[in-house]
Write a protein that holds these residues in place. Structure first.
Motif, PDB file in Angstrom:
ATOM      1  N   THR A   1      -2.948   8.263  -1.466  1.00  0.00           N
ATOM      2  CA  THR A   1      -3.096   9.286  -2.505  1.00  0.00           C
ATOM      3  C   THR A   1      -2.409   8.889  -3.802  1.00  0.00           C
ATOM      4  O   THR A   1      -2.543   9.592  -4.803  1.00  0.00           O
ATOM      5  N   HIS A   2      -1.660   7.780  -3.762  1.00  0.00           N
ATOM      6  CA  HIS A   2      -0.954   7.310  -4.953  1.00  0.00           C
ATOM      7  C   HIS A   2      -1.435   5.908  -5.311  1.00  0.00           C
ATOM      8  O   HIS A   2      -1.808   5.132  -4.425  1.00  0.00           O
ATOM      9  N   PRO A   3      -1.390   5.576  -6.585  1.00  0.00           N
ATOM     10  CA  PRO A   3      -1.806   4.225  -6.995  1.00  0.00           C
ATOM     11  C   PRO A   3      -0.798   3.160  -6.559  1.00  0.00           C
ATOM     12  O   PRO A   3       0.335   3.478  -6.181  1.00  0.00           O
ATOM     13  N   LEU A   4      -1.223   1.920  -6.655  1.00  0.00           N
ATOM     14  CA  LEU A   4      -0.298   0.808  -6.408  1.00  0.00           C
ATOM     15  C   LEU A   4       0.774   0.823  -7.501  1.00  0.00           C
ATOM     16  O   LEU A   4       0.497   1.169  -8.648  1.00  0.00           O
TER      17      LEU A   4
ATOM     18  N   PRO B   1      -6.018  -3.387   4.540  1.00  0.00           N
ATOM     19  CA  PRO B   1      -6.647  -3.684   5.826  1.00  0.00           C
ATOM     20  C   PRO B   1      -6.273  -2.699   6.928  1.00  0.00           C
ATOM     21  O   PRO B   1      -6.912  -2.682   7.976  1.00  0.00           O
ATOM     22  N   CYS B   2      -5.249  -1.902   6.699  1.00  0.00           N
ATOM     23  CA  CYS B   2      -4.775  -1.020   7.774  1.00  0.00           C
ATOM     24  C   CYS B   2      -5.640   0.229   7.950  1.00  0.00           C
ATOM     25  O   CYS B   2      -6.098   0.511   9.054  1.00  0.00           O
ATOM     26  N   HIS B   3      -5.885   0.971   6.876  1.00  0.00           N
ATOM     27  CA  HIS B   3      -6.650   2.209   7.000  1.00  0.00           C
ATOM     28  C   HIS B   3      -7.750   2.306   5.959  1.00  0.00           C
ATOM     29  O   HIS B   3      -8.331   3.368   5.779  1.00  0.00           O
ATOM     30  N   GLY B   4      -7.977   1.222   5.238  1.00  0.00           N
ATOM     31  CA  GLY B   4      -9.143   1.155   4.357  1.00  0.00           C
ATOM     32  C   GLY B   4      -8.999   1.706   2.954  1.00  0.00           C
ATOM     33  O   GLY B   4     -10.000   1.827   2.253  1.00  0.00           O
ATOM     34  N   SER B   5      -7.803   2.034   2.522  1.00  0.00           N
ATOM     35  CA  SER B   5      -7.669   2.505   1.142  1.00  0.00           C
ATOM     36  C   SER B   5      -8.152   1.425   0.182  1.00  0.00           C
ATOM     37  O   SER B   5      -7.970   0.233   0.427  1.00  0.00           O
TER      38      SER B   5
ATOM     39  N   CYS C   1       0.843  -1.192   0.000  1.00  0.00           N
ATOM     40  CA  CYS C   1       0.000   0.000   0.000  1.00  0.00           C
ATOM     41  C   CYS C   1       0.886   1.254   0.000  1.00  0.00           C
ATOM     42  O   CYS C   1       1.810   1.362   0.808  1.00  0.00           O
ATOM     43  N   PRO C   2       0.595   2.204  -0.900  1.00  0.00           N
ATOM     44  CA  PRO C   2       1.423   3.412  -0.961  1.00  0.00           C
ATOM     45  C   PRO C   2       1.193   4.363   0.208  1.00  0.00           C
ATOM     46  O   PRO C   2       1.930   5.342   0.341  1.00  0.00           O
ATOM     47  N   HIS C   3       0.203   4.090   1.051  1.00  0.00           N
ATOM     48  CA  HIS C   3      -0.022   4.972   2.196  1.00  0.00           C
ATOM     49  C   HIS C   3       1.062   4.763   3.232  1.00  0.00           C
ATOM     50  O   HIS C   3       1.923   5.616   3.402  1.00  0.00           O
ATOM     51  N   LEU C   4       1.070   3.610   3.893  1.00  0.00           N
ATOM     52  CA  LEU C   4       2.092   3.341   4.909  1.00  0.00           C
ATOM     53  C   LEU C   4       2.700   1.949   4.782  1.00  0.00           C
ATOM     54  O   LEU C   4       3.365   1.483   5.696  1.00  0.00           O
ATOM     55  N   GLY C   5       2.458   1.290   3.676  1.00  0.00           N
ATOM     56  CA  GLY C   5       3.187   0.054   3.408  1.00  0.00           C
ATOM     57  C   GLY C   5       2.542  -1.250   3.801  1.00  0.00           C
ATOM     58  O   GLY C   5       3.188  -2.299   3.703  1.00  0.00           O
TER      59      GLY C   5
END
Ligand code: FES
Length: 160
Positions: free
Chosen positions: A128-131, A110-114, A93-97
């Motif tokens: 905010t970024h794609p895979l 599963p972490c923050h629902g993206s 996941c590009p949010h926090l991995g």
């Protein structure tokens, strides 16, 4: 009647006691020195382990039919095929991995629902970024290879 110890006897006893304390101290210092030297040698001889693999060989391209989605956990990727060909999307996941999970129509973290589409584009944040798209090649034997360390443009497909 027992004889009283002379000053000479008392001095000899102190000398023996002093020698014992000195011997113990010297022995302790010697052992410490040997242990420290051994640790230093081990530190100087340290070699980093082999690098983790970044190329993962799969089956033949034709083994993955149109519309298929194959999880390649060793590569940290999903191998997908659409009408344009094959492509590999990172599971990171590009949010926090965190590792995204497959859903019927895309991926969800599963972490923050993206949420992401099958094309890896963000459908819902906080990401905010794609895979990331990972490079795909074909080996000399004709097998697919995912390169987990090479990110490519999302428009690239490997024609089948
Ligand atoms: S790590 Fe995936 S949404 Fe936060």
């Amino acid at each position: 009647m027992p004889a009283m110890p002379s000053n000479a006897d008392a001095n000899a006893g102190e000398a023996r006691a002093e020698l014992t304390r000195r011997s113990v101290l010297k022995l302790g210092l010697a052992v410490s020195g040997v242990l420290a030297a051994g640790g230093l040698v081990e530190y100087l001889q340290y070699q980093a382990g082999a690098a983790a693999p970044t190329a993962f060989e799969l089956d033949l391209p034709g083994d993955y039919p149109d519309g298929s989605a194959t999880h390649v956990s060793a590569a940290g990727a999903w191998l997908l095929r659409d009408e344009g060909g094959l492509y590999a999307i990172s599971t990171r996941c590009p949010h926090l991995g965190c590792t995204v999970e497959r859903q019927a129509d895309g991926f969800q973290c599963p972490c923050h629902g993206s949420q992401f589409g099958l094309d890896g584009q963000v459908r819902r944040g906080p990401a905010t970024h794609p895979l990331a798209y990972l490079k795909l090649t074909v080996s000399e034997q004709g097998h697919l290879v995912i390169h987990s360390d090479q990110v490519i443009d999302a428009s690239v497909r490997l024609p089948v």
